[in-house]
Design an enzyme around this catalytic site. Structure first.
Site, PDB file in Angstrom:
ATOM      1  N   LYS A 295      47.642  34.694  42.483  1.00 49.44           N
ATOM      2  CA  LYS A 295      48.053  33.551  43.319  1.00 49.44           C
ATOM      3  C   LYS A 295      49.321  32.909  42.741  1.00 49.44           C
ATOM      4  O   LYS A 295      49.871  33.408  41.768  1.00 49.44           O
ATOM      5  CB  LYS A 295      46.914  32.535  43.398  1.00 49.44           C
ATOM      6  CG  LYS A 295      45.574  33.136  43.754  1.00 49.44           C
ATOM      7  CD  LYS A 295      45.511  33.716  45.155  1.00 49.44           C
ATOM      8  CE  LYS A 295      44.222  34.515  45.293  1.00 49.44           C
ATOM      9  NZ  LYS A 295      43.769  34.686  46.641  1.00 49.44           N
TER      10      LYS A 295
HETATM   11  C1  LIG Z   1      42.281  34.548  46.938  1.00 41.14           C
HETATM   12  C2  LIG Z   1      41.850  33.982  48.177  1.00 41.14           C
HETATM   13  C3  LIG Z   1      40.621  33.306  48.290  1.00 41.14           C
HETATM   14  C4  LIG Z   1      39.600  33.256  47.197  1.00 41.14           C
HETATM   15  O1  LIG Z   1      40.005  32.840  45.982  1.00 41.14           O
HETATM   16  P1  LIG Z   1      39.212  33.256  44.653  1.00 41.14           P
HETATM   17  O2  LIG Z   1      39.770  32.270  43.660  1.00 41.14           O
HETATM   18  O3  LIG Z   1      39.585  34.659  44.345  1.00 41.14           O
HETATM   19  O4  LIG Z   1      37.767  33.062  44.882  1.00 41.14           O
HETATM   20  C5  LIG Z   1      40.313  32.735  49.504  1.00 41.14           C
HETATM   21  N1  LIG Z   1      41.133  32.827  50.555  1.00 41.14           N
HETATM   22  C6  LIG Z   1      42.304  33.480  50.500  1.00 41.14           C
HETATM   23  C7  LIG Z   1      43.180  33.518  51.714  1.00 41.14           C
HETATM   24  C8  LIG Z   1      42.698  34.099  49.305  1.00 41.14           C
HETATM   25  O5  LIG Z   1      43.854  34.770  49.265  1.00 41.14           O
END
Ligand SMILES: *Cc1c(COP(=O)(O)O)cnc(C)c1O
Length: 384
Positions: A295
């Protein structure tokens, strides 16, 4: 082949591991050239080489010469391209071209067009320093100063009053839904194109995810199609900002207003993005960021709920911590979860927030480069 500034990412043998790490951060190839004063090329040091020597017990102040490494693969100036291509493999991705004095005159890269990563984590000695603080102080779990600090940094950056850290983006989405009493018998609208966590979080509550197709240009939920999917059971719309591109929030918020629905932004992939000059995360009732390794910023695993609603923020805090009463320890009036973030994760988060603007700038540059190169690639590909 990309043009790189060789001097900018060259270091001398007396450089420290810390200096090497910083120099890698400045360049764009994830490595530095170890070069003697007279320009004689010694070796190529990657991020991984430095991390491995730190794991062996060397410190940031150790000289780079502590790194043990085989001689690098180089080619002489004038080597034919197909010969160079044959030297690339899973391990060898960068090949310097040297002249008769063994000085680097050019660099070749393995063609990466087929595998562009969504992102790479941007970590340096500041993360190590703050993480060290946790270990030395003994604050490793969810108590400890970095959790609150990270929460306030994210709230401030997003422009919301409250931020509640949690163990992942997924748990953040789950908490946001629970805080609004969404459960069995309810429906929540989610886009067809997203990571599965958006829909999973809805299912965890017992509610039903209702999929609405995405717009072909933005890949985000198509607001024109939302109304047809609204029923008397619809409680909320999950607006996902895919790959850093904000969804059409004005239209989504208008529909929510007309039908009295809640809007939760799944801003997992879009921290720091702006929609009409407002930060993503501040555009609806609640929003969630993820800090997974791919992210915008990362804490390894981790998430954050942001909102301007004090009641919802407090409820998320309560549910995040086993539903334990703030006034009375080990008194649990509601079913809660262990969705807390650790102080170690938050330490990384605090360090990352210090460079979020730099990371976003870098992403924008990368975006332009990808767009430019895909355009060239398409042209050359289709003219074959
Ligand atoms: C990564 C992601 C999540 C979940 O995040 P985690 O921290 O991996 O649980 C939810 N929604 C979207 C669109 C994502 O890209």
């Amino acid at each position: 082949m990309k043009k790189i500034d060789i001097d900018k990412i060259s270091i001398l043998p007396n450089a420290t591991l810390k200096h090497a790490m910083q120099t890698i951060g400045v360049g764009e190839i994830g490595a530095v050239f170890l070069v003697e004063k007279n320009g004689n090329f010694k070796n190529l040091l990657t991020d991984g080489d430095i991390r491995r020597s730190l794991l062996k017990g060397y410190g940031l102040q150790s000289p780079v010469t502590v790194i043990e490494k085989k001689d690098p693969v180089v080619v002489k100036f004038g080597t034919p391209l197909n010969e160079i291509s044959n030297k690339f493999n899973d391990k060898i991705k960068i090949i310097p071209v040297v002249n008769n004095l063994n000085q680097i005159v050019d660099v070749h890269f393995k063609d990466k067009r087929a595998q562009i990563p969504v992102t790479n984590p941007f970590l340096d000695e500041y993360e190590i320093e703050l993480l060290n603080e946790c270990i030395i102080s003994g604050w490793v779990s969810s108590g400890g100063p970095f959790v609150k600090k990270f929460e306030s940094l994210v709230a401030e950056h997003t422009g919301t009053k409250y931020a509640v850290s949690c163990s992942s983006g997924t748990s953040g989405l789950h908490l946001a839904l629970l805080a609004n009493d969404i459960g069995p018998g309810d429906e929540v609208i989610v886009p067809t194109l997203t990571f599965i966590a958006t829909a999973n979080a809805v299912r965890y509550t017992g509610a039903k995810p209702v999929f609405v197709d995405s717009d072909i240009n933005t890949w985000n939920i198509d607001p024109k199609l939302i109304k047809d999917s609204i029923t008397s059971k619809t409680k909320a719309i999950m607006a996902v900002h895919l790959y850093g591109l904000p969804a059409d929030m004005d239209s989504i918020n208008q529909i929510a207003k007309d039908y009295n629905l809640l809007v939760i932004e799944d801003a997992s992939e879009a921290q720091g993005a702006k929609y009409k000059n407002k930060m993503v995360g501040s555009l609806a009732d609640m929003a969630v960021f993820s800090f997974f390794g791919n992210k915008i910023i990362t804490t390894g695993e981790g998430g954050m709920i942001v909102t301007n609603d004090k009641y919802l923020a407090e409820k998320c805090r309560l549910l995040r911590d086993h539903g334990m009463s703030k006034e009375r320890r080990y008194w649990h009036q509601v079913l809660g979860y262990n969705y807390r973030m650790t102080n170690m994760q938050a330490a990384l988060g605090v360090a990352q927030m210090g460079k979020i603007e730099k990371i976003i700038e870098k992403k924008k540059t990368n975006c332009k480069r990808v767009q430019r190169n895909i355009r060239t690639f398409k042209r050359s590909y289709f003219s074959r």
